[in-house]
Design a protein around this motif. Structure first.
Motif, mmCIF file in Angstrom:
data_model
loop_
_atom_site.group_PDB
_atom_site.id
_atom_site.type_symbol
_atom_site.label_atom_id
_atom_site.label_comp_id
_atom_site.label_asym_id
_atom_site.label_seq_id
_atom_site.Cartn_x
_atom_site.Cartn_y
_atom_site.Cartn_z
ATOM 1 N N SER A 163 0.844 -1.200 0.000
ATOM 2 C CA SER A 163 0.000 0.000 0.000
ATOM 3 C C SER A 163 0.880 1.252 0.000
ATOM 4 C CB SER A 163 -0.920 0.011 1.219
ATOM 5 O OG SER A 163 -0.153 0.173 2.397
ATOM 6 N N GLN A 164 2.190 1.076 0.171
ATOM 7 C CA GLN A 164 3.104 2.217 0.183
ATOM 8 C C GLN A 164 4.123 2.109 -0.936
ATOM 9 O OE1 GLN A 164 4.855 2.812 4.047
ATOM 10 N NE2 GLN A 164 3.006 2.148 5.063
ATOM 11 N N ARG A 165 3.674 1.581 -2.059
ATOM 12 C CA ARG A 165 4.620 1.430 -3.161
ATOM 13 C C ARG A 165 4.928 2.782 -3.789
ATOM 14 N NH1 ARG A 165 2.720 -3.013 -7.267
ATOM 15 N NH2 ARG A 165 0.721 -2.040 -6.894
ATOM 16 N N SER A 166 6.191 2.932 -4.148
ATOM 17 C CA SER A 166 6.574 4.166 -4.821
ATOM 18 C C SER A 166 6.595 3.967 -6.326
ATOM 19 C CB SER A 166 7.952 4.614 -4.334
ATOM 20 O OG SER A 166 8.894 3.583 -4.515
ATOM 21 N N GLY A 167 6.455 2.756 -6.789
ATOM 22 C CA GLY A 167 6.405 2.458 -8.217
ATOM 23 C C GLY A 167 5.778 1.098 -8.402
ATOM 24 N N PRO A 168 5.519 0.697 -9.652
ATOM 25 C CA PRO A 168 4.826 -0.568 -9.873
ATOM 26 C C PRO A 168 5.589 -1.780 -9.326
ATOM 27 C CG PRO A 168 5.616 0.369 -11.947
ATOM 28 C CD PRO A 168 5.800 1.410 -10.900
ATOM 29 N N ASP A 169 6.922 -1.729 -9.375
ATOM 30 C CA ASP A 169 7.700 -2.866 -8.886
ATOM 31 C C ASP A 169 8.523 -2.496 -7.659
ATOM 32 O OD1 ASP A 169 6.829 -4.566 -10.954
ATOM 33 O OD2 ASP A 169 8.210 -3.544 -12.321
ATOM 34 N N ASP A 170 8.202 -1.383 -7.087
ATOM 35 C CA ASP A 170 9.003 -0.931 -5.958
ATOM 36 C C ASP A 170 8.101 -0.764 -4.738
ATOM 37 O OD1 ASP A 170 11.252 -0.249 -4.680
ATOM 38 O OD2 ASP A 170 11.473 1.757 -5.558
ATOM 39 N N TYR A 171 8.711 -0.728 -3.609
ATOM 40 C CA TYR A 171 7.946 -0.578 -2.390
ATOM 41 C C TYR A 171 8.808 0.173 -1.399
ATOM 42 C CZ TYR A 171 11.038 -4.359 -1.277
ATOM 43 O OH TYR A 171 12.153 -5.110 -1.120
ATOM 44 N N GLU A 172 8.166 0.713 -0.411
ATOM 45 C CA GLU A 172 8.915 1.376 0.653
ATOM 46 C C GLU A 172 8.841 0.524 1.902
ATOM 47 O OE1 GLU A 172 7.416 5.289 1.080
ATOM 48 O OE2 GLU A 172 7.936 5.852 -0.969
ATOM 49 N N ASN A 173 9.939 0.355 2.521
ATOM 50 C CA ASN A 173 9.986 -0.457 3.733
ATOM 51 C C ASN A 173 9.920 0.468 4.951
ATOM 52 O OD1 ASN A 173 10.478 -2.160 5.825
ATOM 53 N ND2 ASN A 173 12.420 -2.956 5.043
ATOM 54 N N PRO A 174 8.828 0.398 5.712
ATOM 55 C CA PRO A 174 8.755 1.268 6.895
ATOM 56 C C PRO A 174 9.677 0.801 8.015
ATOM 57 C CG PRO A 174 6.818 -0.135 6.753
ATOM 58 C CD PRO A 174 7.634 -0.419 5.535
ATOM 59 N N ASN A 175 10.195 -0.405 7.880
ATOM 60 C CA ASN A 175 11.031 -0.943 8.945
ATOM 61 C C ASN A 175 12.507 -0.647 8.644
ATOM 62 O OD1 ASN A 175 11.278 -2.143 11.380
ATOM 63 N ND2 ASN A 175 11.135 -4.243 10.631
ATOM 64 N N LEU A 176 12.839 0.631 8.674
ATOM 65 C CA LEU A 176 14.217 1.059 8.380
ATOM 66 C C LEU A 176 14.941 1.428 9.677
ATOM 67 C CD1 LEU A 176 13.717 3.432 5.326
ATOM 68 C CD2 LEU A 176 14.707 1.151 5.286
ATOM 69 N N ARG A 177 16.232 1.270 9.650
ATOM 70 C CA ARG A 177 17.054 1.774 10.763
ATOM 71 C C ARG A 177 17.846 2.954 10.235
ATOM 72 N NH1 ARG A 177 18.616 -2.329 15.192
ATOM 73 N NH2 ARG A 177 16.848 -3.725 15.117
ATOM 74 N N VAL A 178 17.858 4.016 10.977
ATOM 75 C CA VAL A 178 18.548 5.222 10.507
ATOM 76 C C VAL A 178 19.483 5.748 11.606
ATOM 77 C CG1 VAL A 178 16.727 5.948 8.932
ATOM 78 C CG2 VAL A 178 16.670 6.705 11.300
ATOM 79 N N GLY A 179 20.477 6.484 11.180
ATOM 80 C CA GLY A 179 21.404 7.099 12.125
ATOM 81 C C GLY A 179 22.118 8.247 11.447
ATOM 82 N N SER A 180 22.824 9.027 12.216
ATOM 83 C CA SER A 180 23.553 10.144 11.622
ATOM 84 C C SER A 180 24.821 10.412 12.435
ATOM 85 C CB SER A 180 22.670 11.400 11.592
ATOM 86 O OG SER A 180 22.276 11.726 12.900
ATOM 87 N N GLY A 181 25.718 11.195 11.861
ATOM 88 C CA GLY A 181 26.954 11.492 12.567
ATOM 89 C C GLY A 181 27.733 12.573 11.855
ATOM 90 N N MET A 182 28.935 12.795 12.359
ATOM 91 C CA MET A 182 29.775 13.864 11.809
ATOM 92 C C MET A 182 31.242 13.460 11.965
ATOM 93 S SD MET A 182 29.658 17.834 12.895
ATOM 94 C CE MET A 182 28.018 18.123 12.323
ATOM 95 N N LEU A 183 32.033 13.767 10.958
ATOM 96 C CA LEU A 183 33.474 13.541 11.053
ATOM 97 C C LEU A 183 34.157 14.897 10.916
ATOM 98 C CD1 LEU A 183 35.739 11.366 11.202
ATOM 99 C CD2 LEU A 183 35.786 11.409 8.704
ATOM 100 N N PRO A 184 34.607 15.447 12.028
ATOM 101 C CA PRO A 184 35.244 16.776 11.969
ATOM 102 C C PRO A 184 36.547 16.717 11.178
ATOM 103 C CG PRO A 184 34.754 16.122 14.242
ATOM 104 C CD PRO A 184 34.559 14.926 13.400
ATOM 105 N N SER A 185 36.971 17.861 10.715
ATOM 106 C CA SER A 185 38.189 17.909 9.872
ATOM 107 C C SER A 185 39.419 17.428 10.625
ATOM 108 C CB SER A 185 38.405 19.331 9.363
ATOM 109 O OG SER A 185 38.439 20.237 10.452
#
Lengths: 235, 206
Positions: A163-185
């Motif tokens: 029900s959350q497809r972004s295209g005819p053969d594609d889908y979106e997975n709501p069960n994602l793991r996400v994170g973020s960070g930074m690498l200073p110079s």
């Protein structure tokens, strides 16, 4: 009064149950491979029907099977009569014969795919080993910018919601793991632990390089490196 | 003395003559009358072939009821019903339910291979009818049904005028109306069953 309440509740509950067509069976066909596109045999596959997603939502298992040595499955299932949400589970932890060292897939709202001649054709499913690994970010060329990044990957227990497809053969997975960070110079590298993802899956990394002015965000897809058991991003 | 004996002999001959004539006529009349045979039996069914019933079920013993009206030319017409229960042992072949009650009902016709006066009977017949498979699991309740044909052979022995025993073998072919994927039609729409039966026979007007 109590009598009418009980009768009313009984009517509501019975009207929410899944009913089945007489003289009818559905067929669910598909195949499962690992991340290297090799067939994945002997995984449990089950089909469920439910009356909806509300409070009085009844879910019943309607078909059971396993993947064959060539990774394919054909599940013979009962045919729900009332409008039903169809779901297919592969290697779910609730299933008999499930392999805990591997991930799972839940395909939701298969009814949206539609059936043809009582057959549902399921897109190819990928299931592989459940792993904990690392994302290594290394500075090789750029010695002055600060790297700001955000990563995401699919959980080893995948949800494919049609029900959350972004295209005819594609889908979106709501069960994602996400994170973020930074690498200073001032730093040359950093390592991030990644938990419970599927071996050979792609990791998505969005990043931007900051040096006074903020640059545009760029995205890359990182491939799992089995030889070093990690994902590596060099910039 | 002699005349008395003669008279007695004549009387006996007349008596037996009348007796034979009366009862001979009765036998002849009886031979021309229809008679009925009722057979309640205990059956043991076996599923045959590469189909859903053979691959996904454990069939349990059941019951059979058969009524036949025999005509003087040994032809019979009748009705036949049988019932047995079955447990689903392989749900991946039929869908997720766990038991089925299977009914067959037929109109039958056939022929008695041995004469009516023989204590031993042997009949061969055919039946055309309807079958229903009532499928259940907790609150799951639906059915499959369709056309059914059968052939049977029954041997029976008459202990008295009204009671006997019956031994039968029956082959049943079911043609269900299940709508499904084309590649499953052959598997899900056909079933073959071989029954062996042992029962009581009740003769009416034998």
């Amino acid at each position: 009064m109590r009598f009418y309440i009980v009768v009313g509740l009984a009517l509501i509950i019975s009207s929410c149950q899944v009913d089945y067509e007489d003289n009818s069976r559905l067929l669910f066909k598909g195949d499962v491979s690992n991340g290297l596109q090799n067939p994945f045999p002997d995984l449990p596959v089950e089909v469920y029907a439910s009356t909806g997603e509300g409070v009085f939502n009844f879910t019943e298992r309607v078909g059971v099977g396993k993947t064959t040595p060539d990774g394919s499955f054909e599940i013979i299932a009962l045919s729900p009569k009332n409008p039903s949400y169809l779901q297919l589970l592969i290697n779910d932890s609730s299933q008999e014969g499930h392999k805990p060292e591997f991930g799972s897939s839940a395909l939701r709202r298969l009814d949206i795919l539609g059936e043809k001649e009582a057959t549902y054709i399921i897109p190819r499913i990928t299931i592989d080993k459940r792993i904990d690994t690392f994302l290594e970010i290394k500075r090789t060329d750029n010695l002055s910018d600060t790297l700001s990044f955000r990563y995401r990957y699919e959980d080893a227990d995948k949800i494919l919601d049609f029900s959350q497809r972004s295209g005819p053969d594609d889908y979106e997975n709501p069960n994602l793991r996400v994170g973020s960070g930074m690498l200073p110079s001032a730093l040359d590298e950093t390592t991030i632990e990644l938990f419970d993802l599927t071996a050979n899956d792609t990791l998505f990394l969005d990043f931007r390089l900051v040096n006074g002015n903020v640059s545009e965000t760029t995205g890359v897809e990182l491939i799992y490196k089995p030889e070093s058991d990690n994902y590596v991003f060099e910039f | 003395m002699y005349s008395n004996s003669k008279r007695s002999l004549a009387f006996v001959l007349i008596f037996f003559g009348c007796f034979t004539a009366i009862f001979g006529q009765a036998d002849e009349e009886k031979q021309n009358k229809i008679y009925v045979r009722l057979t309640p039996s205990f059956t043991v069914p076996f599923a045959l072939g590469d189909n859903f019933l053979g691959k996904a079920y454990n069939l349990k013993p059941g019951y059979l009821g058969d009524a036949r009206v025999f005509f003087p030319n040994r032809v019979y017409l009748g009705i036949h019903g049988n019932f047995f229960k079955a447990d689903v042992t392989n749900i991946d072949k039929v869908g997720d339910f766990d038991r089925t009650n299977i009914w067959h009902n037929y109109l039958t016709g056939g022929y008695a291979l041995l004469p009516r006066e023989s204590k031993l009977g042997l009949d061969a017949g055919l039946g055309l009818g309807y079958t229903i498979y009532a499928n259940r699991r907790q609150n799951i309740d639906f059915h499959d049904d369709g056309f059914s044909a059968m052939a049977d052979l029954h041997a029976n022995y008459r202990f008295s005028k009204v009671v006997g025993a019956d031994l039968g073998v029956q082959f049943t072919k079911d043609f269900l109306t299940t709508e499904t994927a084309p590649e499953l039609e052959k598997f899900l729409k056909n079933a073959s069953i071989l029954y062996f039966s042992l029962g009581l026979v009740i003769y009416i007007n034998q």
